[in-house]
Enzyme design. Structure first.
Site, PDB file in Angstrom:
ATOM      1  N   GLY A  89       0.862  -1.184  -0.030  1.00  0.00           N
ATOM      2  CA  GLY A  89       0.047   0.127  -0.160  1.00  0.00           C
ATOM      3  C   GLY A  89       0.885   1.102  -0.180  1.00  0.00           C
ATOM      4  O   GLY A  89       0.164   2.292  -0.390  1.00  0.00           O
ATOM      5  N   ASP A 249       1.501 -11.892   6.157  1.00  0.00           N
ATOM      6  CA  ASP A 249       2.250 -11.292   5.074  1.00  0.00           C
ATOM      7  C   ASP A 249       3.400 -10.570   5.648  1.00  0.00           C
ATOM      8  O   ASP A 249       4.177  -9.986   4.782  1.00  0.00           O
ATOM      9  CB  ASP A 249       1.276 -10.082   5.145  1.00  0.00           C
TER      10      ASP A 249
END
Length: 492
Positions: A89, A249
């Site tokens: 992001g 992640d």
């Protein structure tokens, strides 16, 4: 910079695996920290740090020749719950650089602006969190623990909003890969097993080429990840390190310590040490890390069930505990200067943990002081156990018997133990001191001092402290009382 040899293998997987994206421009990028040791990994002349073009390029304002910036897509299990809405992001993989030794290194900008995966956030990273990641990568490298590192830390003249407005930065991260368990999670849980296969083939081709012709290459790939993860976490345990956010992640496919956030090195011995103040239930406490490693690997194994028989995956997963225990036991033996690992050794370690749990000495300095208890540091060691010297004395008697059967002199024992038990670690209050100087005084000198000190954490380094005319006891002493048990926020 113009000679960096980009080869960019991940981009060949195709657009379903990432978003092409240029870094967002920044205002007046300037140097906060630069790392000549990481520059050497990339065959980059460290004189490049003196060029304004370096900070413009790695801040995101100028394109680097050969770079193909992209944001990876991935998902992951965060605190045990699946989150499908992840991805890079606020970071971009610029590409892979191959050095003259044939090594490949990912170069990644963290905090370089929004991507389509940013979920409404601003795409930036705080200067404080970037300093913490920069320093911890170097601390772990100095300790010999597999880790990502950083080439540089770029300051930018922008404020970003967290709890309060604060300075931002771009971290130039370097790693052998940015592939995570979460890359596999994403395509598995969107029911695209073919893409999982492509990821696995890519990983084998790039990082495990010896497996390419094996008939069971996918099972062997999983076995390799299991082994590397077990080794990484055993290394963490040996130095009292807690990652703080072991989501899938944040788990590297190559077993490198990845994505430093609310981490911490244990101060006083406390198996339930939790560095992340958001971890209300202690899921990612120091004591839980080995079990969470197993849990995360189980989730990775689930993504490979179309490639490997479930029985074989389970078989490889079940080897994790044995491998972790072997590595953990071996590292503890080194910390104690012992080589005979038998039932007496196991009993000694069990007894030590009981004593440490009751008295809670400084974890790092207990082992460092223990190394010289036969050559002059016994009084200092006893100071960690006020009021009950008999318990320590009884344990030391058992320990001495095991040392005597090793046929090693006290001096040889101390030298061997000092080579694996660090004198200097990145205590949270030391990192915070560097951050405070940077934020309050625009003084980045403490970041460089810590980088150099943590490069050789096992030695006394008198020449370093003479050079800067600083007191080594500040960096090697127990954490002062007001800073004990510092927790850190995930907010970055």
């Amino acid at each position: 910079m113009e000679t960096l040899n980009f080869k960019n293998r991940f981009v060949k997987l195709g657009g379903e695996f990432y978003q092409y994206k240029a870094p967002a421009p920044v205002t007046n990028p300037f140097p906060v920290a630069s790392n000549p040791d990481v520059a050497a990994l990339l065959d980059l002349d460290p004189n490049a740090f003196d060029r304004p073009e370096f900070w413009q390029s790695f801040g995101g304002n100028h394109a680097l020749p050969g770079a193909q910036p992209l944001a990876m897509v991935y998902s992951g299990f965060q605190f045990g719950n699946y989150n499908p809405q992840l991805g890079d992001g606020r970071g971009l993989l610029l590409g892979e650089i191959e050095n003259d030794r044939g090594e490949s290194w990912d170069v990644y900008l963290k905090g370089c602006g929004q991507t389509r995966f940013c979920r409404g956030f601003d795409g930036r990273a705080t200067l404080r969190s970037s300093i913490r990641e920069y320093l911890c990568g170097e601390a772990m490298a100095g300790l010999g623990i597999p880790t990502t590192r950083a080439l540089a830390l770029v300051g930018i003249e922008e404020l970003i909003q967290r709890e309060l407005p604060e300075p931002a930065a771009v971290l130039v991260r370097v790693a052998r890969t940015h592939m995570r368990f979460g890359n596999f999670d994403y395509f598995h849980y969107t029911n695209r097993p073919g893409k999982v296969t492509e990821l696995a083939d890519h990983a084998i081709h790039c990082y495990f080429p010896e497996l390419e012709t094996a008939p069971d290459k996918y099972a062997q790939l999983f076995a390799q990840v299991v082994d590397r993860t077990a080794w990484m976490i055993a290394c963490w345990q040996s130095v009292g390190f807690a990652h703080g956010v072991m989501n899938t992640d944040n788990m590297s496919l190559l077993g490198e310590t990845f994505d430093y956030g609310p981490y911490g090195f244990m101060d006083r011995f406390n198996p339930m040490f939790i560095p992340n103040h958001s971890d209300m239930h202690g899921r990612y406490s120091y004591a839980q890390q080995p079990q969470i490693g197993h849990w995360n690997l189980a989730k990775l194994g689930e993504t490979l069930t179309h490639l490997v028989e479930p029985e074989r995956l389970q078989q490889e997963l079940e080897r994790y505990s044995a491998r972790f225990n072997h590595y953990n036991r071996t590292l503890m033996a080194r910390k104690l200067g012992l080589s005979v690992l038998d039932a007496e050794f196991d009993s000694l370690v069990s007894g030590m943990i009981q004593v440490l749990s009751r008295h809670k000495p400084d974890h790092t300095n207990f082992f460092r002081t223990l190394s010289g208890f036969r050559t002059g540091s016994l009084a200092t060691l006893r100071s960690y156990f006020p009021g009950n010297p008999e318990e320590l004395n009884a344990w030391l008697d058992r320990y001495t018997r095991l040392l005597e059967r090793e046929d090693i002199t006290p001096e040889e024992q101390q030298e061997a133990m000092d080579a694996v038990n660090p004198k200097f670690i990145l205590r949270n209050y030391l990192a915070q001191g560097a951050i405070d100087r940077a934020l309050k005084e625009n003084d980045y000198s403490e970041i460089e001092r810590l980088r150099v000190i943590l490069k050789y954490p096992f030695g006394d380094q008198p020449e370093v402290f003479r050079k800067w005319d600083i007191d080594p006891t500040h960096y090697a002493s127990d954490t002062p009382e007001p800073y004990l048990g510092m927790q850190v926020s995930c907010s970055a």
